[in-house]
Design a protein around this motif. Structure first.
Motif, mmCIF file in Angstrom:
data_model
loop_
_atom_site.group_PDB
_atom_site.id
_atom_site.type_symbol
_atom_site.label_atom_id
_atom_site.label_comp_id
_atom_site.label_asym_id
_atom_site.label_seq_id
_atom_site.Cartn_x
_atom_site.Cartn_y
_atom_site.Cartn_z
ATOM 1 N N UNK A 229 -25.629 -5.587 -11.199
ATOM 2 C CA UNK A 229 -25.818 -4.880 -9.940
ATOM 3 C C UNK A 229 -25.216 -5.709 -8.809
ATOM 4 N N UNK A 230 -24.541 -5.034 -7.886
ATOM 5 C CA UNK A 230 -24.017 -5.696 -6.694
ATOM 6 C C UNK A 230 -25.157 -5.940 -5.722
ATOM 7 N N UNK A 231 -25.266 -7.150 -5.214
ATOM 8 C CA UNK A 231 -26.208 -7.447 -4.148
ATOM 9 C C UNK A 231 -27.542 -7.951 -4.641
ATOM 10 N N UNK A 232 -27.931 -9.115 -4.121
ATOM 11 C CA UNK A 232 -29.197 -9.719 -4.519
ATOM 12 C C UNK A 232 -30.382 -8.846 -4.133
ATOM 13 N N UNK A 233 -30.305 -8.191 -2.973
ATOM 14 C CA UNK A 233 -31.416 -7.339 -2.550
ATOM 15 C C UNK A 233 -31.643 -6.197 -3.539
ATOM 16 N N UNK A 234 -30.545 -5.640 -4.047
ATOM 17 C CA UNK A 234 -30.666 -4.572 -5.039
ATOM 18 C C UNK A 234 -31.355 -5.090 -6.298
ATOM 19 N N UNK A 235 -30.935 -6.263 -6.761
ATOM 20 C CA UNK A 235 -31.534 -6.829 -7.972
ATOM 21 C C UNK A 235 -33.026 -7.060 -7.778
ATOM 22 N N UNK A 236 -33.406 -7.650 -6.642
ATOM 23 C CA UNK A 236 -34.821 -7.950 -6.404
ATOM 24 C C UNK A 236 -35.642 -6.676 -6.230
ATOM 25 N N UNK A 237 -35.061 -5.643 -5.642
ATOM 26 C CA UNK A 237 -35.809 -4.392 -5.501
ATOM 27 C C UNK A 237 -36.076 -3.771 -6.868
ATOM 28 N N UNK A 242 -40.239 -3.222 -11.635
ATOM 29 C CA UNK A 242 -40.519 -3.431 -13.044
ATOM 30 C C UNK A 242 -39.371 -3.112 -13.972
ATOM 31 N N UNK A 243 -38.145 -2.989 -13.438
ATOM 32 C CA UNK A 243 -36.991 -2.613 -14.262
ATOM 33 C C UNK A 243 -36.541 -3.771 -15.148
ATOM 34 N N UNK A 244 -36.693 -4.999 -14.678
ATOM 35 C CA UNK A 244 -36.241 -6.142 -15.458
ATOM 36 C C UNK A 244 -36.594 -7.430 -14.742
ATOM 37 N N UNK A 245 -35.994 -8.521 -15.213
ATOM 38 C CA UNK A 245 -36.206 -9.832 -14.607
ATOM 39 C C UNK A 245 -34.859 -10.405 -14.199
#
Length: 309
Positions: A229-237, A242-245
């Motif tokens: 995923x592009x963007x750290x904010x997207x990953x953390x959201x 609960x999608x992943x770690x």
């Protein structure tokens, strides 16, 4: 007499390699850049560019003049710095570019520090990769760049015109959903047992992906294709949902993300180094100097919400 503004264009052309890229970097049209370089050739009374219908490149004379132009521009900035350093009050416009997590993490502290200087105009931009940010410093588009380095080699041989200032080390931390078993801090973090989890990371080529791959390599790698995923904010959201770690730089947690718990990662830390980069000739300018001090303070003040392990 060679016109200084046109020498700046020539130096930028030497760095960028094309009229279109030079125009884009400096905010001109390609036609304007071409016309100004042609005017510089008339002033110099020698061909500086070999032009074809689709491209242009420097002649030998053009390369020599571009090198001299860099030296001249450094001397001009040094003279301006010497004059402005006589003033007690920082004035004017300072432009800083930063990689996204630093921009978000440092912005509040920078705003608090610099509002004490009402005659200073502060501009904060974002540039993801260190190469582009450093080029902007060299070209004069920005005064200071905040850059990150996962390789440990970034400032080994810096150009003499630049100064690198180390700000901090930023380690990877493990980010898990609040309802994940590892959100319970009494549980030990065992990366080997997490190999089959749904890992999320930035796409290949992104600087933070290098750190994640180094981490996962220590336990034999993750599944063949981690979610990208592009963007750290997207990953953390997505972690919060609960999608992943994910393994993320700790600065990314500075603003706080509800629904995400961070854990320290066992073993030798995998981290990036964070630097401020500026032109050596501008370090003594009061406006740049006070901004650098504010950046140092912001880098020290930012304390991501790391857990007590």
């Amino acid at each position: 007499m060679l016109e200084l503004r046109r020498l700046r264009l020539l130096a930028e052309f030497a760095r960028r390699g094309s009229i279109a890229a030079t125009a884009s970097a400096l905010g001109y049209t390609p036609s304007a850049v071409s016309q100004q370089l042609a005017a510089l050739e008339r002033e110099a009374k020698v061909a500086l560019l070999d032009r074809t219908a689709r491209s242009a490149e420097l002649t030998d004379a053009g390369r020599r003049l571009a090198e001299r132009a860099e030296e001249i521009l450094i001397l001009v900035e040094a003279a301006e710095t010497e004059l402005s350093s006589q003033a007690d009050t920082p004035v004017g416009r300072v432009v800083v570019t930063a990689f996204p997590t630093a921009a978000v993490a440092f912005a509040p502290a920078l705003a608090r520090s610099l509002r004490d200087h009402p005659q200073l105009t502060f501009v904060l931009r974002q540039t993801p990769g260190p190469e582009g940010a450093i080029r902007q410093v060299q070209s004069g588009e920005v005064d200071i760049a905040l850059v990150d380095d996962w390789s440990g080699k970034l400032p080994d041989q810096p150009p003499s015109a630049l100064k690198f200032f180390h700000l901090r080390r930023d380690p990877l931390v493990l980010a898990v959903p609040a309802d994940h078993p590892l959100a319970d801090r009494s549980r030990a973090v065992d990366l080997q047992r997490l190999r089959e989890e749904s890992w999320m990371a930035a796409p290949p080529g992104e600087p933070s992906r290098q750190g994640v791959e180094r981490l996962l390599d220590t336990v034999g790698g993750a599944r063949p294709v981690p979610w990208e995923f592009e963007g750290l904010h997207t990953i953390l959201s997505l972690v919060a949902k609960g999608i992943g770690i994910a393994a993320v730089p700790s600065l990314g947690m500075a603003a706080g993300i509800e629904g995400v718990v961070t854990r320290l990662i066992p073993g030798p830390p995998i981290a990036r180094e964070v630097y401020a980069v500026t032109r050596a000739a501008s370090v003594r300018r009061p406006s740049v100097a006070v901004t650098l001090r504010a950046i140092y303070s912001a880098a020290g003040d930012v304390q991501p919400p790391l857990p007590e392990e």
